[in-house]
Design a protein around this motif. Structure first.
Motif, PDB file in Angstrom:
ATOM      1  N   SER A  14       0.843  -1.200   0.000  1.00 35.51           N
ATOM      2  CA  SER A  14       0.000   0.000   0.000  1.00 35.51           C
ATOM      3  C   SER A  14       0.881   1.254   0.000  1.00 35.51           C
ATOM      4  CB  SER A  14      -0.929   0.010   1.216  1.00 35.51           C
ATOM      5  OG  SER A  14      -1.798  -1.094   1.193  1.00 35.51           O
ATOM      6  N   TRP A  15       0.270   2.403  -0.298  1.00 37.65           N
ATOM      7  CA  TRP A  15       0.977   3.682  -0.312  1.00 37.65           C
ATOM      8  C   TRP A  15       0.303   4.639   0.662  1.00 37.65           C
ATOM      9  CZ3 TRP A  15       5.407   4.870  -3.041  1.00 37.65           C
ATOM     10  CH2 TRP A  15       5.824   3.928  -3.978  1.00 37.65           C
ATOM     11  N   GLN A  16       1.104   5.207   1.583  1.00 38.48           N
ATOM     12  CA  GLN A  16       0.584   6.195   2.519  1.00 38.48           C
ATOM     13  C   GLN A  16       1.103   7.578   2.118  1.00 38.48           C
ATOM     14  OE1 GLN A  16       2.131   6.911   6.597  1.00 38.48           O
ATOM     15  NE2 GLN A  16       0.085   6.218   7.275  1.00 38.48           N
ATOM     16  N   ALA A  17       0.182   8.534   1.996  1.00 41.88           N
ATOM     17  CA  ALA A  17       0.549   9.917   1.685  1.00 41.88           C
ATOM     18  C   ALA A  17       0.352  10.772   2.933  1.00 41.88           C
ATOM     19  CB  ALA A  17      -0.312  10.446   0.544  1.00 41.88           C
ATOM     20  N   GLN A  18       1.367  11.590   3.257  1.00 42.96           N
ATOM     21  CA  GLN A  18       1.289  12.503   4.400  1.00 42.96           C
ATOM     22  C   GLN A  18       1.403  13.940   3.891  1.00 42.96           C
ATOM     23  OE1 GLN A  18       4.501  11.330   6.975  1.00 42.96           O
ATOM     24  NE2 GLN A  18       3.349   9.616   7.859  1.00 42.96           N
ATOM     25  N   ALA A  27      -2.913  12.265   6.928  1.00 39.42           N
ATOM     26  CA  ALA A  27      -2.407  11.096   6.203  1.00 39.42           C
ATOM     27  C   ALA A  27      -3.556  10.206   5.746  1.00 39.42           C
ATOM     28  CB  ALA A  27      -1.434  10.307   7.075  1.00 39.42           C
ATOM     29  N   GLU A  28      -3.363   9.585   4.571  1.00 38.59           N
ATOM     30  CA  GLU A  28      -4.321   8.608   4.045  1.00 38.59           C
ATOM     31  C   GLU A  28      -3.531   7.478   3.394  1.00 38.59           C
ATOM     32  OE1 GLU A  28      -7.510   8.139   4.050  1.00 38.59           O
ATOM     33  OE2 GLU A  28      -8.311  10.000   4.857  1.00 38.59           O
ATOM     34  N   THR A  29      -4.109   6.284   3.378  1.00 39.46           N
ATOM     35  CA  THR A  29      -3.465   5.126   2.762  1.00 39.46           C
ATOM     36  C   THR A  29      -4.243   4.689   1.520  1.00 39.46           C
ATOM     37  OG1 THR A  29      -2.638   4.377   4.906  1.00 39.46           O
ATOM     38  CG2 THR A  29      -2.686   2.752   3.129  1.00 39.46           C
ATOM     39  N   ALA A  53     -13.555   7.265  -0.551  1.00 37.87           N
ATOM     40  CA  ALA A  53     -12.938   6.226   0.279  1.00 37.87           C
ATOM     41  C   ALA A  53     -13.249   4.855  -0.301  1.00 37.87           C
ATOM     42  CB  ALA A  53     -13.468   6.328   1.702  1.00 37.87           C
ATOM     43  N   LEU A  54     -12.273   3.982  -0.241  1.00 40.27           N
ATOM     44  CA  LEU A  54     -12.488   2.619  -0.686  1.00 40.27           C
ATOM     45  C   LEU A  54     -13.413   1.907   0.285  1.00 40.27           C
ATOM     46  CD1 LEU A  54      -8.859   1.757  -1.766  1.00 40.27           C
ATOM     47  CD2 LEU A  54     -10.845   1.736  -3.254  1.00 40.27           C
ATOM     48  N   SER A  55     -14.276   1.093  -0.252  1.00 43.11           N
ATOM     49  CA  SER A  55     -15.257   0.390   0.559  1.00 43.11           C
ATOM     50  C   SER A  55     -14.594  -0.682   1.426  1.00 43.11           C
ATOM     51  CB  SER A  55     -16.292  -0.260  -0.358  1.00 43.11           C
ATOM     52  OG  SER A  55     -17.178  -1.061   0.377  1.00 43.11           O
TER      53      SER A  55
END
Length: 342
Positions: A14-18, A27-29, A53-55
């Protein structure tokens, strides 16, 4: 407002953006780097609305919705239902979308390439995106998965005497007396195999010389009328005569009567046609030939007779002229004769 460049971190696929805004970190993943960057730059631009948002529901949930609400409206529900039920058995189907990673998808993609063609894998991913898009779920995770290019098969034209050899081979099978007539109908009408086998007796008008295909049996869901050539009429009369004598097929099936009590014009199953055609093409030395190639041959012959693109399209039922062009090619011999003025 003071903003700093976004920070990206990859972890477990996964990719986390800050993003820092006014000294506060948000932050979101996401499952893909592309989706993470899009969210970060949107937030930096001052738009506080993040990407959808992803379900927390799995892919299986959305495929079942598609199966229940969309598949019954398609031209071939049984085929699509079987196909989706197979996909529902795959290992990652029960993983919630917000926990699904590119690693899951790439591993599954690579496994599929070992068992099926690039075209099938492409079709699989297209279905996933279609099922998600219709309920407004993000599809970026599927867009990011690189797929092999789908190479179109070179569809052969019937060379001189090919059709004659194929029909002779078909005649040799005394338990499939229908085969030679169906080959003739296919190259004279450009009908799809499914349309031909779903045809009812009332759709065949020998007095007016036309075949009336209702929307419910066509692939595109649009009705059309096909003019019958003399060869096509003769083939249909032969089918009718054999059927009346009980000699058309070795064994009949209840499938040949619709729920409304209508009789099928050609009481042959898809599986029986496939097996008998494969036997005949092998005997004729045409192992490379597919049944669908007869539709291609029919379209090409219509062009060689001088019909325009809209006229051929009205007969073949192709959705667009571009789609039609992929299935129609003039024979090398016919082109050479025109160049030489013969």
């Amino acid at each position: 407002q003071e903003r700093l460049m976004p920070t990206l971190r990859q972890r477990n696929g996964s990719w986390q953006a800050q993003v820092w805004v006014n000294g506060k970190q948000t932050a979101e993943t996401f499952t893909t780097k592309k989706a993470a960057l899009a969210w970060a730059y949107t937030l930096e631009a001052g738009d506080t609305k993040s990407s959808p948002a992803l379900s927390d529901k799995p892919m299986a949930h959305f495929l079942k919705l598609y199966l229940r609400e969309v598949v019954p409206t398609l031209a071939d529900p049984a085929k699509n239902e079987s196909y989706i039920k197979f996909l529902l058995t795959q290992s990652w189907m029960d993983i919630p979308l917000n926990k699904l990673t590119s690693t899951h998808l790439t591993e599954w993609r690579d496994h599929r390439y070992l068992t099926c063609s690039a075209k099938t894998v492409h079709t699989n991913f297209t279905l996933f995106k279609t099922a998600l898009s219709r309920v407004k779920q993000p599809v970026e995770m599927f867009d990011e998965i690189k797929l092999r290019p789908v190479l179109e098969r070179e569809v052969p034209r019937l060379e001189e005497h090919d059709e004659e050899r194929l029909i002779e081979a078909a005649e040799a099978n005394k338990r499939a007396k229908y085969l030679k007539h169906l080959i003739t109908i296919a190259v004279e009408t450009a009908m799809r195999q499914g349309e031909m086998l779903k045809l009812e007796r009332s759709h065949r008008d020998l007095n007016r010389g036309i075949i009336k295909l209702p929307a419910r049996i066509t692939k595109t869901g649009k009705p059309r009328q096909i003019p019958m050539s003399p060869r096509c009429e003769e083939a249909f009369v032969s089918v009718m005569d054999l059927d009346a004598k009980g000699e058309l097929v070795f064994r009949k099936n209840p499938f040949f009567e619709t729920t409304d009590g209508e009789k099928r014009a050609i009481p042959v199953t898809k599986d029986a046609l496939r097996k008998t055609f494969e036997t005949a093409r092998a005997a004729a030395g045409l192992d490379h030939l597919h049944w669908h190639d007869l539709r291609h041959e029919a379209c090409s012959r219509l062009f060689e007779k001088g019909l325009t693109v809209p006229e051929v399209q009205s007969i073949s039922g192709h959705s667009t002229p571009d789609e039609l062009s992929r299935y129609s090619h003039a024979s090398a011999k016919a082109v050479m004769q025109k160049i030489r003025g013969q």
